[in-house]
Every structure is written in structure tokens, then in C-alpha cells.
Design a protein around this motif. Sequence first.
Motif, mmCIF file in Angstrom:
data_model
loop_
_atom_site.group_PDB
_atom_site.id
_atom_site.type_symbol
_atom_site.label_atom_id
_atom_site.label_comp_id
_atom_site.label_asym_id
_atom_site.label_seq_id
_atom_site.Cartn_x
_atom_site.Cartn_y
_atom_site.Cartn_z
ATOM 1 N N ARG A 77 0.838 -1.198 0.000
ATOM 2 C CA ARG A 77 0.000 0.000 0.000
ATOM 3 C C ARG A 77 0.872 1.247 0.000
ATOM 4 N NH1 ARG A 77 -5.150 -1.430 0.865
ATOM 5 N NH2 ARG A 77 -5.528 -3.512 1.747
ATOM 6 N N PRO A 78 0.385 2.335 -0.599
ATOM 7 C CA PRO A 78 1.154 3.584 -0.568
ATOM 8 C C PRO A 78 1.528 3.965 0.863
ATOM 9 C CG PRO A 78 -0.646 3.778 -2.128
ATOM 10 C CD PRO A 78 -0.838 2.461 -1.429
ATOM 11 N N GLY A 79 2.789 4.310 1.057
ATOM 12 C CA GLY A 79 3.290 4.674 2.370
ATOM 13 C C GLY A 79 4.029 3.564 3.080
ATOM 14 N N GLU A 80 3.740 2.312 2.707
ATOM 15 C CA GLU A 80 4.477 1.192 3.282
ATOM 16 C C GLU A 80 5.826 1.049 2.581
ATOM 17 O OE1 GLU A 80 0.597 -1.579 4.460
ATOM 18 O OE2 GLU A 80 1.840 -2.103 2.729
ATOM 19 N N VAL A 87 17.684 -2.326 -1.198
ATOM 20 C CA VAL A 87 16.956 -1.258 -1.909
ATOM 21 C C VAL A 87 15.618 -1.034 -1.218
ATOM 22 C CG1 VAL A 87 15.962 -0.507 -4.102
ATOM 23 C CG2 VAL A 87 18.077 -1.859 -4.092
ATOM 24 N N ARG A 88 15.377 0.176 -0.773
ATOM 25 C CA ARG A 88 14.087 0.536 -0.180
ATOM 26 C C ARG A 88 13.092 0.824 -1.300
ATOM 27 N NH1 ARG A 88 13.476 5.006 2.409
ATOM 28 N NH2 ARG A 88 12.133 4.320 4.096
ATOM 29 N N ILE A 89 11.899 0.256 -1.185
ATOM 30 C CA ILE A 89 10.856 0.419 -2.197
ATOM 31 C C ILE A 89 9.588 0.899 -1.506
ATOM 32 C CG2 ILE A 89 9.535 -0.711 -4.032
ATOM 33 C CD1 ILE A 89 11.633 -3.010 -3.891
ATOM 34 N N TRP A 90 8.994 1.964 -2.024
ATOM 35 C CA TRP A 90 7.679 2.387 -1.569
ATOM 36 C C TRP A 90 6.920 2.963 -2.760
ATOM 37 C CZ3 TRP A 90 12.162 4.989 -0.673
ATOM 38 C CH2 TRP A 90 12.211 6.360 -0.938
ATOM 39 N N LEU A 91 5.608 3.091 -2.604
ATOM 40 C CA LEU A 91 4.740 3.509 -3.697
ATOM 41 C C LEU A 91 4.009 4.794 -3.341
ATOM 42 C CD1 LEU A 91 3.121 0.029 -4.531
ATOM 43 C CD2 LEU A 91 5.156 1.054 -5.566
ATOM 44 N N ARG A 92 3.776 5.609 -4.365
ATOM 45 C CA ARG A 92 2.941 6.807 -4.223
ATOM 46 C C ARG A 92 1.888 6.801 -5.325
ATOM 47 N NH1 ARG A 92 3.612 11.084 -0.936
ATOM 48 N NH2 ARG A 92 5.599 11.394 0.141
ATOM 49 N N PRO A 93 0.656 7.257 -5.031
ATOM 50 C CA PRO A 93 -0.385 7.248 -6.060
ATOM 51 C C PRO A 93 0.023 8.036 -7.304
ATOM 52 C CG PRO A 93 -1.339 7.671 -3.903
ATOM 53 C CD PRO A 93 0.160 7.728 -3.725
ATOM 54 N N ALA A 94 -0.387 7.504 -8.472
ATOM 55 C CA ALA A 94 -0.062 8.141 -9.749
ATOM 56 C C ALA A 94 -1.259 8.808 -10.409
ATOM 57 C CB ALA A 94 0.542 7.108 -10.703
ATOM 58 N N GLY A 95 -2.480 8.524 -9.925
ATOM 59 C CA GLY A 95 -3.652 9.210 -10.467
ATOM 60 C C GLY A 95 -4.048 8.795 -11.868
ATOM 61 N N HIS A 96 -3.508 7.675 -12.363
ATOM 62 C CA HIS A 96 -3.758 7.258 -13.746
ATOM 63 C C HIS A 96 -5.035 6.421 -13.848
ATOM 64 C CE1 HIS A 96 -2.954 6.002 -17.820
ATOM 65 N NE2 HIS A 96 -2.698 4.759 -17.477
ATOM 66 N N VAL A 97 -5.056 5.288 -13.150
ATOM 67 C CA VAL A 97 -6.234 4.435 -13.034
ATOM 68 C C VAL A 97 -6.251 3.884 -11.613
ATOM 69 C CG1 VAL A 97 -6.201 3.796 -15.487
ATOM 70 C CG2 VAL A 97 -5.001 2.357 -13.829
ATOM 71 N N LEU A 98 -7.292 3.155 -11.272
ATOM 72 C CA LEU A 98 -7.394 2.588 -9.930
ATOM 73 C C LEU A 98 -6.160 1.743 -9.619
ATOM 74 C CD1 LEU A 98 -9.146 2.147 -7.390
ATOM 75 C CD2 LEU A 98 -10.131 0.151 -8.541
ATOM 76 N N GLY A 99 -5.521 2.030 -8.487
ATOM 77 C CA GLY A 99 -4.358 1.275 -8.056
ATOM 78 C C GLY A 99 -3.040 1.723 -8.645
ATOM 79 N N SER A 100 -3.054 2.658 -9.577
ATOM 80 C CA SER A 100 -1.804 3.076 -10.221
ATOM 81 C C SER A 100 -0.892 3.761 -9.216
ATOM 82 C CB SER A 100 -2.081 4.002 -11.406
ATOM 83 O OG SER A 100 -2.741 5.181 -10.989
#
Length: 349
Positions: A77-80, A87-100
Motif C-alpha cells: 500500500r502507498p506509504g508502506e 533497496v528501499r521500495i515504496w509507492l505513491r499514487p499516480a492518479g492514472h487508473v485505480l491502483g496506479s
Amino acid sequence: MPHPETWLRVTPAGLWCEPGDFFVDPTRPVARAVITHGHSDHARPDHGAVLATPETLAIMRARLGDGRAGRRQQPLRPGEVVVQNGVRIWLRPAGHVLGSAQVCLEWRGSRAVVSGDYKRTPDPTCAPFEVERGCDVFVTEATFGLPVFRHPRPEEEIAKLLASVALFPERTHVVGCYALGKCQRLIALLRRAGWEAPIWLHGALLPLCRTYEALGVRLGDLRPATAARKEALRGAIVLAPPSVVAERWARRLTDPVACLASGWMRVRQRAKARGVELPLVLSDHADWDELNATIDETGAPEVWVTHGRDDALVHAMGRRGIRGRALHLVGLGEEDEGEAETGAAEGAA
């Protein structure tokens, strides 16, 4: 501190993080993949392990089947944050489609952000884009990376569609749209504009709408157009894959108005060539101004362009003192609003 170009490399399979030994949106099966979103040019089948948002994993299972959406699936999930070989990996919303999501990577103090596809315009069906500041390299798309592409407000295009429906109440408006993202966004925008009547769907669009609803996106009364009587579709709005809007499937409807929702409808010749009577400039990608504004907001001194109209964007960045580099990744931009429009063919199958 190592520069990202020493640990992020372009390979025939796509963008490879060497120390982490994983790929971002690889174009062929790999052992470990991080996927930005569910469009088929980014989410390919048969990887060993797949890391993505829970929504993207659900969309991949719906499109590819459980057995081909990654033998091992890890939701993030974004923020985790997860760590893979340092290598540290995290996600931020992209606003493209659901879940992007954008993929944020950090190794030995060096940081890169891979945007995937994105847009900055609010979308009721997905989380808005969030800027990740402080990266050394920002990796962007450039689908609409030319100054001519400045998208109108989505509400204006929906108003245009509804005005046409009011003007021609005896005709059926058939709107070409891609199965993932554009279809659900159109439905949500129509609902927000006050369209409470049933929205009729070509059979190829129904499964992903059900997936969206299962993930909490309410779309209202949706009905299969194929089973409907011709008379029931008089004055209705029907959504279908772009490839069938001008074909026999649509011609059986009541004096259909051929519409197409795409950022490419800004180019009149494209609308004319495809027999589109009502072009709707509705894009799920950032336009010229949004691309440049996003690049500036990240503060990245260097920007890599994965696919799209990279020349103009690299030139514009250079004039602002930002080092630009075109990656020419093969295989991206082939679904949704990409040139090849394989998503249309896939949806019609």
C-alpha cells in the motif's frame, strides 16, 4: 553516493534495478517485477514474483487470471516500505487508473522515482497523484509531451456529451473508451453530472467494471448492451471498446452518434479518420503543462523519459537547467491512449 544511472539500467526486458535484482514494468516474464498499474503494456503475465498495490494485483488477476498474474503476489500500500537486497521500495499514487502508483526507490542514499503513467486531473475512480520530492532522478512518461496537447476540463467534455444526448434524444450515443480506467472514469463523471439512467456496456467492458465495484468504486446501474432491445437503447449512452464504435456492432443501434473519449481527440485528423462524430478530449495521461509542472515540483535535477514524445520534453527541460534523457523503452505506450491501441483490440476480443 552512487548516481541512479549506476544502479538503474535499461535492458531488453525493461528498467532493471541491479542491486535489488528486480524490474519495473518489465516487458517480458522476469523473476521479480514491480508493477505500476494494470494496463497490459505495463502489467505483463507470467512473472515469478509481483509487487504492486492491492488494487493493481486484483486488476491483474481479473485480466490475466490467477495463474498468470505472478506466481507470488506481494501487495504494497502507498506509504508502506519494503527492502529488497538493500533497496528501499515504496509507492505513491499516480492518479492514472485505480491502483496506479509511482515506484520510489532508494539505494545507498540515492533516490529515483519511476512514475509509470500518470495524470494530475482529479479522477473520482482513483487516488490523486502525489509528488515525491527530493529524488535524484525522476522517470516520467511523455504520451502527450507536445505543447499542442493541453487537455480541457473533464467536466466540459461530459457536458458536451450530455448536450448532444439532449439535442438528439432519439439517437444512441456510442462512446469508445478503453476497458481499464477510461470506462469507469466516464461512468463516474456522468454520474457526478447527474446522469442517473442506466449506462449500457459492450460485453468487453463489464468485467473490469465489476472489479472496480468489488474494490469499492460505485458505478450505479450498468447493463449489458448486447442483450438490450434496439428500442431500449434509443436516447441511451452506450460504452464500447474504441475498435467497435464504427463497426457493424454499433451500426445496429438506433442512428448511433459515434463518440470517442481520448486525449488524441485533440487532433482533428484522428477523429475524422476514425469516423468520430463527437470527439471527447478526455485523457488519463498528463498533458504538456502537467508534465512540465510535475517535473518542476519533484525538484529532480535529472529526468528520464520512458516513452512518448520525448524530444520536445527533453528540450523544454534543458532550457530550465534540467538534464533530460530519453530511455526509449520498447513496448510501453501500447495500451490505453498509446499509438498502437492494442487495448482496443484486446477489449474487442
